[in-house]
Design a protein around this motif. Structure first.
Motif, PDB file in Angstrom:
ATOM      1  N   UNK A   1     -47.088  17.283 150.469  1.00 50.57           N
ATOM      2  CA  UNK A   1     -45.708  17.543 150.033  1.00 50.57           C
ATOM      3  C   UNK A   1     -44.730  17.464 151.206  1.00 50.57           C
ATOM      4  N   UNK A   2     -45.201  17.676 152.426  1.00 52.61           N
ATOM      5  CA  UNK A   2     -44.346  17.479 153.610  1.00 52.61           C
ATOM      6  C   UNK A   2     -44.228  16.007 153.976  1.00 52.61           C
ATOM      7  N   UNK A   3     -44.958  15.168 153.290  1.00 48.48           N
ATOM      8  CA  UNK A   3     -44.906  13.736 153.579  1.00 48.48           C
ATOM      9  C   UNK A   3     -45.611  13.377 154.875  1.00 48.48           C
ATOM     10  N   UNK A   4     -46.584  14.203 155.302  1.00 51.63           N
ATOM     11  CA  UNK A   4     -47.265  13.920 156.570  1.00 51.63           C
ATOM     12  C   UNK A   4     -48.029  12.601 156.485  1.00 51.63           C
ATOM     13  N   UNK A   5     -48.090  11.907 157.617  1.00 53.04           N
ATOM     14  CA  UNK A   5     -48.790  10.623 157.678  1.00 53.04           C
ATOM     15  C   UNK A   5     -50.302  10.870 157.787  1.00 53.04           C
ATOM     16  N   UNK A   6     -50.676  11.867 158.604  1.00 54.58           N
ATOM     17  CA  UNK A   6     -52.091  12.192 158.791  1.00 54.58           C
ATOM     18  C   UNK A   6     -52.336  13.679 158.592  1.00 54.58           C
ATOM     19  N   UNK A   7     -53.536  14.006 158.090  1.00 53.20           N
ATOM     20  CA  UNK A   7     -54.005  15.394 158.165  1.00 53.20           C
ATOM     21  C   UNK A   7     -55.057  15.432 159.261  1.00 53.20           C
ATOM     22  N   UNK A   8     -54.945  16.420 160.159  1.00 60.90           N
ATOM     23  CA  UNK A   8     -55.977  16.601 161.184  1.00 60.90           C
ATOM     24  C   UNK A   8     -56.753  17.847 160.814  1.00 60.90           C
ATOM     25  N   UNK A   9     -58.009  17.666 160.459  1.00 63.72           N
ATOM     26  CA  UNK A   9     -58.767  18.766 159.878  1.00 63.72           C
ATOM     27  C   UNK A   9     -59.753  19.326 160.893  1.00 63.72           C
TER      28      UNK A   9
END
Ligand code: ATP
Ligand code: MG
Length: 426
Positions: A375-383
């Motif tokens: 929903x923040x429109x992030x390009x990547x998630x770093x998990x």
């Protein structure tokens, strides 16, 4: 209790818009630098007298539009309705006449005018103001007009019209004033109430009236060019020739006036057809007798003020670029509570490396964090979870393609920079 809203005629510039404003100010700052103008920050309020003397008692601004009040020490204070008078005051107060001339300064900030709010007209609005002080040469006028044009070119504004005029000087204006008075006096019945008063006090301002009936009368009013003295005529010719040399097109308009004694020679405006009746994005000119009008020594000057609110309106309408849209590069996600501390460190490290990074601050579940990332429109998630912590790695998920890869923490920044530049360029 009733909710409090903002006063009439002011606006909030919110996050959805403020990044566009930041772009406009960046362009202005750069342009100013390339033209050799230094930024100054001047007070938002001044002694009322500065404006009554410096703008003129017979103008709409001073007659009707000023926010004036007594402060607790019984001084009459006015929220600045424009910046030129303050610029000249600062020049005089700080003895800038001893510096190499001209002194070229600019400023940006809110101005205050008690007007009827409508599209493109507010009670608090933003201007950028450029002033060249201490230069009598017509080339200073050309430079001023050139900056405003370059500013608009860099912002991508099209379909603008430059309108210029000469309003003469104290040598030749009395003659023109006399001819105007005679002309309008014989057509009193066609003038509005305000212009009848102007006829006595300052007939030049009738040329500026926005009423249809008055505009019709002014069509055939005596031509200012016929009254210009030799010096004003030469000055005007050089300004026009300078604009021609720069390939700038302009229209002459004898009705464009700054009807006060200390406005001299060049007057100009830049208009956009896209603004309706509030069509001026920029107005300026020469004011060789302003410094004396506010009690100083003689300082020739020329400058302009452009309305930032209106510039943004036109840019929106013309779908101009505002540069990169603010976006989140990375949203870091903790798989378990034990990893939240590491996520905090990861986000901090990414930010220090100029990567826009966000994280959940509210103890959300892993699923809710992934949702927040999209929903923040992030390009990547770093998990980050137990495995990643043990192996010194991060799982990077491309949220556009759902592609997922585990990377060593040590190469994360380089990898992200790589991917982000290639997508930005692509
Ligand atoms: P107008 O004829 O539209 O009232 P003006 O002659 O009063 O303009 P200036 O004093 O020359 O305007 O100010 C320079 C610029 O500031 C204008 O060209 C316009 O873009 C902007 N401006 C002036 N007044 C307002 C306002 N009330 N709200 C928004 N912008 C304004
Ligand atoms: Mg106005």
């Amino acid at each position: 209790m009733a909710e409090i809203s903002a006063p009439k005629g002011v606006r909030d510039i919110l996050p959805g818009e403020s990044w566009k404003w930041a772009h406009v100010f960046r362009v202005m700052q750069e342009t100013a630098r390339h033209f050799g103008y230094s930024e100054v920050h001047l007070p938002l309020f001044e002694h009322t007298e500065l404006f009554s003397r410096g703008i003129g008692d017979t103008t709409d601004v001073v007659e009707k539009e000023m926010y004036t009040f007594l402060d607790k020490g019984d001084r009459s204070i006015t929220l600045r309705p424009e910046a030129t008078a303050s610029m000249v005051r600062a020049y005089l107060e700080h003895r800038m006449g001893t510096l190499p001339q001209p002194v070229k300064m600019w400023c940006a900030g809110p101005m205050f005018r008690y007007e009827r709010p409508q599209k493109g007209r507010y009670r608090q609005f933003w201007q950028v103001d450029f002033e060249s002080l201490g230069a009598a040469s017509p080339y200073a006028d050309v430079e001023i007009i050139a900056i405003s044009l370059e500013l608009f070119r860099r912002l991508g504004l099209g379909r603008l019209e430059v309108v210029i005029n000469s309003v003469g000087c104290p040598e030749c204006r009395p003659e023109y004033r006399k001819r105007l008075t005679e002309y309008f006096a014989s057509r009193r019945d066609q003038l509005c109430e305000t212009c009848l008063a102007r006829l006595e006090r300052n007939p030049l301002r009738i040329l500026d009236c926005k009423q249809e009936s008055c505009r019709a009368v002014t069509e055939a009013a005596p031509d200012v060019y016929d009254s210009l003295c030799g010096e004003c005529r030469d000055h005007f010719d050089t300004v026009k020739d300078g604009l021609d040399a720069l390939g700038a097109s302009y229209r002459l308009d004898k009705r464009l006036v700054r009807g006060l004694d200390y406005y001299t020679k060049t007057a100009y405006e830049i208009l956009s057809g896209e603004l309706g009746s509030q069509n001026a994005v920029c107005g300026g000119g020469r004011y060789d007798n302003l410094a004396e009008a506010i009690g100083g020594h003689h300082v020739p000057g020329v400058g302009f003020a452009a309305g930032v609110d209106r510039i943004l309106m036109v840019m929106e309408q013309q779908e101009c670029s505002f540069g990169p849209v603010p976006s989140v590069d990375v949203f870091a996600v903790a798989l378990d509570d034990a990893s939240r501390r590491n996520v905090l460190q990861l986000v901090n490290m990414l930010r220090r490396n100029s990567i826009v990074a966000e994280m959940d601050l509210g103890g959300k579940s892993m699923k809710a964090q992934m949702k927040a990332a999209s929903s923040r429109g992030a390009r990547f998630a770093c998990i980050l979870g137990e495995n990643e912590r043990a192996g010194g790695t991060v799982t990077v998920k491309d949220l556009a393609t759902a592609e997922q890869r585990e990377l060593p923490l040590s190469s994360l920044v380089a990898e992200l920079h790589n991917k982000l530049t290639s997508t930005r360029e692509g």
